[in-house]
Design a protein around this motif. Structure first.
Motif, PDB file in Angstrom:
ATOM      1  N   ARG A 309       0.842  -1.202   0.000  1.00 15.60           N
ATOM      2  CA  ARG A 309       0.000   0.000   0.000  1.00 15.60           C
ATOM      3  C   ARG A 309       0.872   1.245   0.000  1.00 15.60           C
ATOM      4  O   ARG A 309       0.626   2.211  -0.727  1.00 15.60           O
ATOM      5  CB  ARG A 309      -0.908  -0.045   1.226  1.00 15.60           C
ATOM      6  CG  ARG A 309      -2.041   0.948   1.151  1.00 15.60           C
ATOM      7  CD  ARG A 309      -3.070   0.708   2.216  1.00 15.60           C
ATOM      8  NE  ARG A 309      -3.884  -0.461   1.941  1.00 15.60           N
ATOM      9  CZ  ARG A 309      -4.131  -1.430   2.823  1.00 15.60           C
ATOM     10  NH1 ARG A 309      -3.617  -1.385   4.025  1.00 15.60           N
ATOM     11  NH2 ARG A 309      -4.884  -2.442   2.494  1.00 15.60           N
ATOM     12  N   ILE A 318      -2.519   4.890  -6.709  1.00 17.48           N
ATOM     13  CA  ILE A 318      -3.394   3.949  -6.027  1.00 17.48           C
ATOM     14  C   ILE A 318      -4.467   3.396  -6.983  1.00 17.48           C
ATOM     15  O   ILE A 318      -4.830   2.239  -6.936  1.00 17.48           O
ATOM     16  CB  ILE A 318      -4.022   4.666  -4.812  1.00 17.48           C
ATOM     17  CG1 ILE A 318      -3.156   4.472  -3.577  1.00 17.48           C
ATOM     18  CG2 ILE A 318      -5.430   4.226  -4.506  1.00 17.48           C
ATOM     19  CD1 ILE A 318      -3.247   3.124  -2.920  1.00 17.48           C
ATOM     20  N   SER A 439      -6.104  -1.101  -3.103  1.00 10.94           N
ATOM     21  CA  SER A 439      -6.605   0.267  -3.043  1.00 10.94           C
ATOM     22  C   SER A 439      -8.114   0.361  -2.831  1.00 10.94           C
ATOM     23  O   SER A 439      -8.584   1.360  -2.317  1.00 10.94           O
ATOM     24  CB  SER A 439      -6.212   1.024  -4.306  1.00 10.94           C
ATOM     25  OG  SER A 439      -6.656   0.308  -5.430  1.00 10.94           O
TER      26      SER A 439
END
Ligand code: HEM
Length: 483
Positions: A309, A318, A439
């Motif tokens: 992430r 993202i 995401s």
């Protein structure tokens, strides 16, 4: 009784040809029970019914037994420890040499067309067709590969990315909308099937056609490694002659999709549906297996998910990964995918036949013998990988790069002239799936414990991996489920 005896002998003859001792004993008992329990000579009708029961049992059992046998072959660590990296065993009732270890694998894979030749089990060749890339050899193989390579060129892959992203995004939204748990393995199989049909082959199939074809492919996968018996109730007969279906898969595909086969700029198969079947077959379960393993590993290794992430946030993408070049900048994601394919390689190994007698690791392999090179065992036992049982993507990072220490220790896509032609595409699909999941979703295990893994025909969790998905916003907050 004479009829009974001759029927039983017939069965025994077929089976002994494929030498499956335990199964033979079982059939002998079943046959005797079916035919003798009545205490009188059976009529033709009874005999036929009895035979049918026996054959159904044999062939249903046979499918599962073959899987068990193959599984056992690939996991015969005691045999490897006892006999070394090259030893003789049996597969589908035939003698075969099993090969493990980077150096031995190098000799096999680099010896394609001279020392060895690819040869899949007969059932696979019959089901897929003899004119496919995997089943062709020599110059024909080289030509076919050159033609097919266009489908996987850099520019072709670039053009697939936005559409793959669209399909993956919409599937994940669907999973998040499910009230209960999603079974990941079948769900990812449906996803890869859709990508293969709609994006790779450029075919405009309706949802109904897709479901229908996916069902046929499922059956194909179930019988891809079975005894090559094209007789009533056999796996082979089921996929070749489905009731109310055209008689073989490639014909079936072309009939189902005849309205949409030609012409499409991305569809290189206006005539060769056999090639289309092969590509779907090669992409379908393998990529679904890796997708499932990816989700499983991210569930079990929260710190890896967090690092992924962070990398996505650093690159400010993202949600947008429109080009191949953008994907290749995500180095940590690349390591994660590599590590999934190291720890849980979807394909256990490859099949070859010796074109000449040669020596491998001190063992003589006679001309004409079958060989299996083992991907799983080679990756599991390669000394270059530290703590091989641990999921550790950093082993592929620039600081350690354990893979650099020997080329043939890491071979999830094979190597040499027969290496997987779809490997870049598979990696693109896996990366997009990882980005979209990281995401836009959270997922949690829906069962009390993690499932055990099964290895045949490709690696997958025995229960398919039951997971609950939730959509999240950019800050990671759960979004309400859409009705
Ligand atoms: C994670 C996913 C995948 C894995 C692990 C995988 C693995 C492999 C392996 C190990 C081989 C070599 C077998 C051998 O040495 O005999 C192979 C061959 C092949 N793969 Fe894949 N594959 C994957 C995805 C795909 C995809 C997406 C496609 C196409 C859309 C594809 C198409 C093929 C074809 C056509 C061959 C035969 C190549 C030849 O014989 O020249 N694969 N794959």
């Amino acid at each position: 009784m004479a009829n009974t005896e001759s029927a039983r002998r017939k069965i025994m003859l077929i089976l002994s040809d494929y030498y499956i001792p335990n199964l033979c004993i079982k059939i002998k008992i079943t046959a005797l029970e079916v035919f003798n329990n009545t205490g009188k000579t059976p009529s033709r009708h009874t005999l036929y019914k009895g035979l049918k029961i026996v054959m159904i049992n044999v062939l249903n059992l046979n499918g599962r037994l073959n899987f068990l046998m193959i599984s056992k072959q690939y996991h015969s660590t005691p045999s490897r420890q006892k006999y070394g990296n090259v030893f003789k065993t049996h597969l589908l009732g035939k003698p075969v040499i099993r090969v493990t270890g980077a150096e031995n694998i190098r000799k096999i894979l680099m010896g394609e067309h001279s020392l060895v030749s690819a040869q899949w089990p007969q059932s696979t060749r019959i089901i897929l067709g003899f004119n496919t890339l995997a089943n062709s050899i020599g110059e024909l193989h080289r030509q076919r590969r050159r033609i097919l390579a266009k489908v996987f060129s850099h520019s072709a892959l670039d053009s697939y990315i936005p559409r793959i992203q669209q399909v993956v995004r919409s599937r994940i939204r669907g999973w998040c909308g499910e009230r209960g748990a999603v079974t990941v393995y079948p769900a990812t199989k449906a996803l890869t099937f859709r990508i293969a049909i709609r994006i790779l082959l450029g075919l405009r199939a309706t949802d109904q056609q897709l479901t229908h074809l996916a069902d046929i492919f499922e059956q194909l996968m179930d019988n891809i490694f079975s005894l090559p018996l094209d007789i009533p109730f056999s796996g082979l007969r089921k996929v070749r002659h489905r009731p109310s279906q055209p008689c073989c898969l490639s014909v079936c595909l072309s009939v189902c999709l005849s309205v949409c086969l030609p012409p499409s700029p991305l569809n290189p198969f206006p005539t060769s549906t056999e090639s289309a079947v092969e590509l779907i077959f090669a992409a379908f379960a393998t990529t679904a297996s890796a997708s499932t393993s990816l989700m499983l590993q991210l569930l079990q290794n929260g710190q890896v998910l967090e690092k992924m992430r962070q990398e996505l946030e650093q690159h400010g993408l993202i949600r947008d990964c429109e080009w191949l070049e953008t994907l290749s900048r995500l180095r940590y994601l690349d390591c994660v995918i590599k590590e999934v394919l190291r720890l849980l390689p979807p394909v256990s190994g490859g099949y070859r036949t010796a074109l000449q007698t040669f020596e491998l690791d001190g063992c003589q392999i006679p001309k004409g013998w079958n060989i299996i090179y083992s991907i799983r065992d080679t990756q599991e036992t390669a000394a270059v990988f530290l703590n091989p049982d641990t999921f550790d993507p950093d082993r592929f990072g620039p600081e350690r790069d354990e893979n650099k220490k020997g080329r043939f220790n890491y071979i999830p896509f094979g190597a040499g002239v027969r290496s997987c032609i779809g490997k870049e595409l598979a990696q693109v699909i896996l990366k997009i799936l990882a980005i979209e999941l990281t995401s836009a979703a959270r997922w949690e295990l829906a069962t009390a414990t993690y499932p055990k893994m099964q290895t045949v025909p490709v690696v997958h969790p025995v229960d398919g991996l039951k997971v609950r998905f939730h959509c999240v916003d950019a800050k990671g907050n759960k979004l309400p489920t859409e009705e």
